[in-house]
Design an enzyme around this catalytic site. Structure first.
Site, PDB file in Angstrom:
ATOM      1  CB  THR A   1      36.360  19.099 -37.749  1.00 24.23           C
ATOM      2  OG1 THR A   1      36.858  19.817 -37.686  1.00 24.23           O
ATOM      3  CG2 THR A   1      37.663  18.369 -37.419  1.00 24.23           C
ATOM      4  NE  ARG A   2      30.601  15.666 -37.514  1.00 26.89           N
ATOM      5  CZ  ARG A   2      29.622  15.037 -36.968  1.00 26.89           C
ATOM      6  NH1 ARG A   2      28.816  13.809 -36.477  1.00 26.89           N
ATOM      7  NH2 ARG A   2      29.179  16.164 -36.304  1.00 26.89           N
TER       8      ARG A   2
ATOM      9  CB  CYS B   1      22.692  11.365 -28.160  1.00 25.33           C
ATOM     10  SG  CYS B   1      24.027  12.215 -27.361  1.00 25.33           S
TER      11      CYS B   1
ATOM     12  CE  LYS C   1      22.642  15.792 -34.358  1.00 25.36           C
ATOM     13  NZ  LYS C   1      23.769  15.106 -33.381  1.00 25.36           N
ATOM     14  CG  ASP C   2      23.200  17.670 -29.868  1.00 21.68           C
ATOM     15  OD1 ASP C   2      23.501  16.276 -29.644  1.00 21.68           O
ATOM     16  OD2 ASP C   2      23.297  18.502 -30.086  1.00 21.68           O
TER      17      ASP C   2
ATOM     18  NE  ARG D   1      33.164  14.431 -30.878  1.00 20.36           N
ATOM     19  CZ  ARG D   1      33.816  14.239 -29.449  1.00 20.36           C
ATOM     20  NH1 ARG D   1      34.531  13.279 -28.713  1.00 20.36           N
ATOM     21  NH2 ARG D   1      33.516  15.537 -28.825  1.00 20.36           N
ATOM     22  N   GLY D   2      34.241  15.554 -33.937  1.00 19.81           N
ATOM     23  CA  GLY D   2      34.481  16.939 -34.124  1.00 19.81           C
ATOM     24  C   GLY D   2      33.427  17.777 -34.872  1.00 19.81           C
TER      25      GLY D   2
ATOM     26  CB  SER E   1      26.082   8.318 -34.464  1.00 20.10           C
ATOM     27  OG  SER E   1      25.159   7.965 -33.896  1.00 20.10           O
ATOM     28  CG  LEU E   2      28.095   4.360 -29.564  1.00 21.76           C
ATOM     29  CD1 LEU E   2      27.722   3.775 -28.218  1.00 21.76           C
ATOM     30  CD2 LEU E   2      29.487   3.241 -30.731  1.00 21.76           C
ATOM     31  NE  ARG E   3      20.913   7.994 -34.481  1.00 17.04           N
ATOM     32  CZ  ARG E   3      21.057   8.569 -35.674  1.00 17.04           C
ATOM     33  NH1 ARG E   3      21.106   7.672 -36.829  1.00 17.04           N
ATOM     34  NH2 ARG E   3      21.819   8.966 -36.524  1.00 17.04           N
ATOM     35  NE  ARG E   4      24.449   9.014 -38.250  1.00 15.20           N
ATOM     36  CZ  ARG E   4      24.411  11.182 -37.925  1.00 15.20           C
ATOM     37  NH1 ARG E   4      25.901  10.602 -37.759  1.00 15.20           N
ATOM     38  NH2 ARG E   4      23.763  11.615 -38.171  1.00 15.20           N
TER      39      ARG E   4
ATOM     40  CB  THR F   1      28.981   7.203 -38.526  1.00 12.44           C
ATOM     41  OG1 THR F   1      28.533   7.266 -37.322  1.00 12.44           O
ATOM     42  CG2 THR F   1      29.809   6.130 -37.944  1.00 12.44           C
TER      43      THR F   1
ATOM     44  NE  ARG G   1      28.076  21.990 -29.014  1.00 13.45           N
ATOM     45  CZ  ARG G   1      28.110  21.212 -30.302  1.00 13.45           C
ATOM     46  NH1 ARG G   1      27.009  20.649 -30.580  1.00 13.45           N
ATOM     47  NH2 ARG G   1      28.982  20.552 -30.695  1.00 13.45           N
TER      48      ARG G   1
END
Length: 314
Positions: free
Chosen positions: A153-154, A241, A82-83, A148-149, A128-131, A126, A10
Site C-alpha cells: 500500500t505504501r 514504537c 519492533k511491534d 499508513r498501510g 514513523s515519528l522516529r524516521r 513515512t 497478522r
C-alpha cells in the site's frame, strides 16, 4: 505433543511471509509435525486513516494475536520484534528471537537520488515519528508526508501521491523481493532504527514447554542479546514504537555496543549516546544508557512529543 501446530500472524503480505518463513524452518526441523498459519487482523491493520501515534501504540499490532494465544486458538504468534511492547501480558513470553536481518532504514526515491541529493522541500513519505524526527534533523527543509498501510500500500501511495521519496525498513523490502527499488541504505549516523527492527519474535504462553522446546531451534542468541539491550533502553524511557526513539545494538564476541537516541517531533533537539560493556549485562546496559539520556533531558523531550501529538480514542 500436538501434531498440528497453529501459527498466528497478522494477515498482511509481509506478516504472512514472515510466518511462512517460521513455519518452513520448523517444518524442516520437525518433519513429523504439521504447521498451519492463521491470519488475524489487528487494530493497527483496521485503522488506516489515522496516524499511528494518535491511536496509541501499546499492542497496536499484537493484542489480537496475544488474545488468540491466551485462549488457545493458536500455539505461537509471529511478530516483527519492533511491534512487540516491552511489557508482555501476564502469561506470555518470547520463545524465539530469530536471526536479525540488516536493521536499518532505506530510501526509495524518484530518479535514484540519495537523501543528500533530494531537492529542497522534497516530499518524503513515512508513517514513523522516529524516521520523521531524524530525517528532519538531517534535512530540516524536507516535507514529511504521513503514509499508513502495509508495504504494498505504501509503495502504491508513493506513486499515486507523486512523492519524491519514501522511507521503509530494509528487512521488509528484502523479504518481499523489492530490493531493486532501494536507492540508499540510510546510514545509522543519520537514522537509527526502531528497537528490534529486522528481527522476528515468536510469542507463546509461558507454560507451553513443548512449543518452547520447538522454538529453541529458531532462537538466535546474539540477536536476542542485542535486542534485549534495545528493549531495556526503550522500557526505561517508557517509550514505544510511536515516539521518536531509535536504538541499535551490536554484539561482537563478549562485548555489546548500544547506541540510542531521543528526538523532539521536529528533529530540532537531539540526544544521542553510546555505551559498551559485557554482552552478559545487555539489559543493564540498556537501562544505563537510558539513564544517561534521562540525565540530559530525555523525559522532558518525550513528554512534550506525546503532548504535542495527542491521542486518538476509538
Amino acid at each position: 505433543m500436538v501434531n498440528q501446530v497453529i501459527i498466528g500472524s497478522r494477515d498482511s503480505d509481509l506478516a504472512m511471509w514472515q510466518a511462512s518463513w517460521v513455519a518452513e524452518a520448523l517444518q524442516q526441523a520437525y518433519p513429523d509435525r504439521s504447521f498451519q498459519i492463521k491470519g488475524i487482523k489487528t487494530k493497527g491493520d483496521n485503522i488506516l486513516d489515522v496516524a499511528l501515534a494518535k491511536i496509541g501504540d501499546k499492542g497496536l499490532f499484537t493484542k489480537e494475536l496475544e488474545a488468540a494465544l491466551l485462549n488457545g486458538t493458536i500455539h505461537m504468534a509471529v511478530h516483527s520484534m519492533k511491534d512487540l511492547p516491552t511489557q508482555l501480558p501476564e502469561g506470555l513470553d518470547i520463545g524465539a528471537v530469530c536471526e536479525r536481518e540488516y536493521p536499518g532504514d532505506v530510501l526509495i526515491s524518484r530518479n535514484n537520488l540519495q537523501l543528500a541529493d533530494l531537492k529542497k522541500g522534497a516530499r518524503v513519505g513515512t508513517s514513523s515519528l522516529r524516521r520523521r524526527a531524524q530525517l528532519l534533523h538531517y534535512r530540516p527543509d524536507l516535507q514529511m508526508v504521513d503514509i499508513r498501510g502495509n508495504l504494498n500500500t505504501r509503495l502504491r501511495k508513493f506513486k499515486e501521491l507523486e512523492l519524491d521519496a519514501l522511507v521503509l525498513a530494509y528487512a521488509g523490502i528484502k523479504r518481499l523481493g523489492f530490493e531493486e527499488l532501494i536507492t540508499q541504505l540510510i546510514p545509522f549516523d543519520i537514522c537509527l532504527p526502531a528497537v528490534g527492527q529486522g528481527s522476528l519474535g515468536v510469542e507463546l504462553t509461558s507454560t507451553d514447554t513443548a512449543t518452547r522446546a520447538m522454538l529453541a531451534h529458531l532462537d538466535h542468541r546474539p540477536s536476542r542479546t542485542a535486542i534485549a539491550a534495545e528493549r531495556a533502553f526503550m522500557q526505561r524511557l517508557e517509550g514505544g514504537c510511536q515516539v521518536p526513539i531509535g536504538a541499535y545494538s551490536q554484539v561482537e564476541g563478549e562485548l555489546l555496543t548500544l547506541t540510542g537516541t531521543v528526538f523532539d517531533l521536529h528533529g530540532q533537539t537531539m540526544l544521542r549516546h553510546s555505551i559498551t560493556g559485557s554482552a552478559v549485562n545487555a539489559k543493564q546496559l540498556g537501562i544505563r544508557l537510558a539513564e544517561v539520556l534521562i540525565d540530559h533531558g530525555a523525559e522532558k523531550i518525550l513528554h512534550q512529543a506525546r503532548q504535542e501529538f495527542g491521542r486518538y480514542d476509538k
